[in-house]
Design an enzyme around this catalytic site. Structure first.
Site, short mmCIF file in Angstrom:
data_model
loop_
_atom_site.label_atom_id
_atom_site.label_comp_id
_atom_site.label_asym_id
_atom_site.label_seq_id
_atom_site.Cartn_x
_atom_site.Cartn_y
_atom_site.Cartn_z
N TYR A 54 54.06 82.50 55.43
CA TYR A 54 55.07 82.45 54.36
C TYR A 54 56.05 83.60 54.55
CZ TYR A 54 55.32 79.02 50.71
OH TYR A 54 55.60 77.89 50.00
N GLU A 56 59.39 83.94 52.58
CA GLU A 56 60.57 83.81 51.71
C GLU A 56 61.44 85.06 51.80
OE1 GLU A 56 59.31 82.97 47.73
OE2 GLU A 56 59.07 80.84 48.13
N ASP A 199 81.14 69.74 59.75
CA ASP A 199 79.74 69.31 59.90
C ASP A 199 79.62 68.64 61.27
OD1 ASP A 199 77.33 68.01 59.93
OD2 ASP A 199 77.60 67.00 58.00
N THR A 225 72.84 69.81 62.27
CA THR A 225 71.41 69.58 62.43
C THR A 225 71.06 70.17 63.79
OG1 THR A 225 71.80 67.49 63.53
CG2 THR A 225 71.41 67.37 61.17
N LYS A 228 69.82 66.51 66.92
CA LYS A 228 70.58 65.39 67.49
C LYS A 228 71.01 65.77 68.91
CE LYS A 228 71.58 63.77 62.87
NZ LYS A 228 72.57 63.54 61.81
N ARG A 234 63.62 69.02 64.28
CA ARG A 234 64.37 68.61 63.08
C ARG A 234 64.62 69.85 62.24
NH1 ARG A 234 63.97 63.48 63.89
NH2 ARG A 234 65.57 63.08 62.33
C1 LIG Z 1 72.50 63.58 60.43
C2 LIG Z 1 73.59 64.14 59.63
C3 LIG Z 1 73.35 64.96 58.52
C4 LIG Z 1 72.02 65.12 57.86
O1 LIG Z 1 70.97 65.53 58.55
P1 LIG Z 1 69.47 65.24 58.08
O2 LIG Z 1 68.73 66.16 58.96
O3 LIG Z 1 69.21 63.80 58.30
O4 LIG Z 1 69.36 65.63 56.65
C5 LIG Z 1 74.44 65.54 57.89
N1 LIG Z 1 75.69 65.30 58.32
C6 LIG Z 1 75.96 64.52 59.36
C7 LIG Z 1 77.37 64.31 59.78
C8 LIG Z 1 74.92 63.89 60.05
O5 LIG Z 1 75.20 63.09 61.07
#
Ligand SMILES: *Cc1c(COP(=O)(O)O)cnc(C)c1O
Length: 448
Positions: A54, A56, A199, A225, A228, A234
């Site tokens: 933990y 935090e 994003d 993220t 991807k 993740r």
């Molecule tokens: C995949 C994605 C997210 C969210 O990610 P999660 O890990 O699924 O919560 C946010 N913004 C965009 C543009 C994404 O493609």
């Protein structure tokens, strides 16, 4: 097979499920553009003893003892992220992309403030203000759209900004085949003093691999993220750029406070370590080769799909994904037919809305597919041409299926469709070919 031996000894039922999924991942062609295969090193970190801790708070400022080494791990990860994405601050604690985005709202807005993002049915993400998302419930959201060609409609963006003066503007998408034009968004955001958040969840790997425009000179905040195209575990990250600190010197602290204690408790330290590894892998020259090949593969796929008579949004792609407009094959609402038939032969992709979607997100008229995972497995342009040919053959097999306009008729029709596809000898034959083909590309070969 010795993999996951302890799981097998402890829980036969679960172990069998994991084996089945493992088999599916190996013998299928994974074309969901948000998925990838992580390295053995990343898997090891995810399964490490770091999950026991933990912590935090932040390095040097924890609410628990015993964080001497965790601090080092988090600082290492943070420094790597800042360097690779050319930013001055990185928060590596968000549990995933969606919580990272919610933290950006918390850091920059008050409840009820006006924010702007790309409409979900035009390729935007839920967390950019869609009505069913917390971001759309707690904030006043204004959505912008894409043109028929699937490009952001900058005239509309400009008009909406003038009219609504948003506090925060998002760029980024889950289904978009062009590069994001960060410079244009920055100019518009600066004109009204809004925070500009890029994003890059989908394109992070392309950005640091030099295969996509770089948001760091333009955005105040970058979120991503890590699982991807970045090819890590993740997770999520929020970064503040030099421009962001210039606009608001307290922005890094605001972001940190929003993540913890604003939204989360203890960070997932095993994930943090796995992110450190993914970032280390992404620093290598081979990652640049990987990123560029993702795009080349995606363009080879697009060209061959078009050659096979299929219609693509934007007539091609500038990134890792392709959006197929299936109206010529099935009429409106036929994304499911393609997704189901392709799944049956081992090609995994997802149904998706297309620009100007005539049906709904639940019965969309297109599919979205991409090359990050297949490129990790070693597929080259010539291989993607074969894949595009299989896709053409499969769609040919099921062309003419049509979603009934009458909602009551849909259930029976779809059931019949599934039965027909499950029994098709031609599709069974294609499945065998694909399983054999996919099995030749080992999942973990690239990091050995
Ligand atoms: C995949 C994605 C997210 C969210 O990610 P999660 O890990 O699924 O919560 C946010 N913004 C965009 C543009 C994404 O493609």
């Amino acid at each position: 097979m010795n993999q996951y031996k302890k799981i097998r000894e402890t829980d036969k039922v679960l172990s069998a499920y994991i084996q089945e999924e493992s088999h599916r991942q190996k013998y299928g062609l994974e074309m969901i553009p948000s998925e990838n295969y992580v390295s053995d090193a990343v898997l090891e970190a995810m399964g490490s003893i770091l999950t026991n801790k933990y912590s935090e708070g932040y390095p040097g400022k924890r609410y628990y003892g015993g964080n001497e080494f965790i601090d080092k791990i988090e600082l290492l990860t943070k420094e790597r992220a800042e360097k690779l994405f050319k930013t001055v601050h990185a928060n590596v604690q968000p549990y995933s992309g969606s919580p990272a985005n919610l933290a950006v709202y918390l850091a920059t807005c008050q409840p009820g403030d006006t924010v702007m993002g790309l409409d979900l049915t035009h390729g935007g993400h839920l967390t950019h203000g869609w009505k069913v998302s917390a971001t759309g419930i707690f904030f006043n959201t204004v959505m912008y759209h894409v043109t028929r060609e699937g490009r952001v409609d900058f005239n509309e963006v400009k008009e909406l900004v003038k009219k609504f003066k948003p506090k925060l503007i998002w760029t980024g998408a889950t289904a978009y085949v062009y590069q994001y034009e960060f410079d244009k968004f920055a100019e518009i955001a600066d004109s009204c003093g809004a925070y500009f958040a890029a994003d890059i969840a989908h394109t992070a790997g392309l950005v640091i691999g030099g295969a996509h425009l770089d948001p760091s000179p333009f955005a105040h905040i970058i979120t991503t993220t890590t699982h991807k195209t970045l090819r890590g575990p993740r997770g999520g990250m929020i970064m503040v750029t030099k421009k962001g600190v210039k606009k608001d010197p307290d922005l890094p602290q605001k972001v940190d406070k929003a993540v913890f204690p604003g939204l989360q408790g203890g960070p997932h330290d095993h994930t943090t370590a796995a992110i450190a590894l993914a970032l280390k892998e992404a620093e290598k020259a081979s990652f640049k080769v990987y990123a560029k090949l993702i795009v080349k593969n995606s363009q080879a796929l697009a060209r061959q799909l078009i050659k096979n008579g299929l219609k693509l949004v934007g007539n091609g792609t500038e990134n890792h994904m392709v959006l197929m407009d299936l109206i010529p094959v099935f009429g409106p609402g036929g994304g499911f037919f393609a997704q189901y038939a392709l799944d049956r032969v081992g090609i995994t992709l997802n149904k998706n809305t297309i620009p100007g979607e005539p049906m709904s997100p639940f019965y969309p008229s297109g599919v979205r597919l991409g090359t990050p995972a297949l490129t990790t497995r070693g597929l080259k342009e010539k291989d993607l041409i074969r894949v595009a040919d299989w896709i053409g053959l499969v769609l040919n097999e099921v062309t003419g299926s049509k979603l009934p306009g009458d909602k009551d008729e849909r259930k029976d029709y779809l059931e019949n469709y599934r039965r027909k596809v499950d029994r098709s000898a031609n599709l069974g034959k294609i499945k065998k070919e694909i399983n054999h083909f996919a099995g030749k590309f080992p999942i973990f070969a690239w990091n050995k």
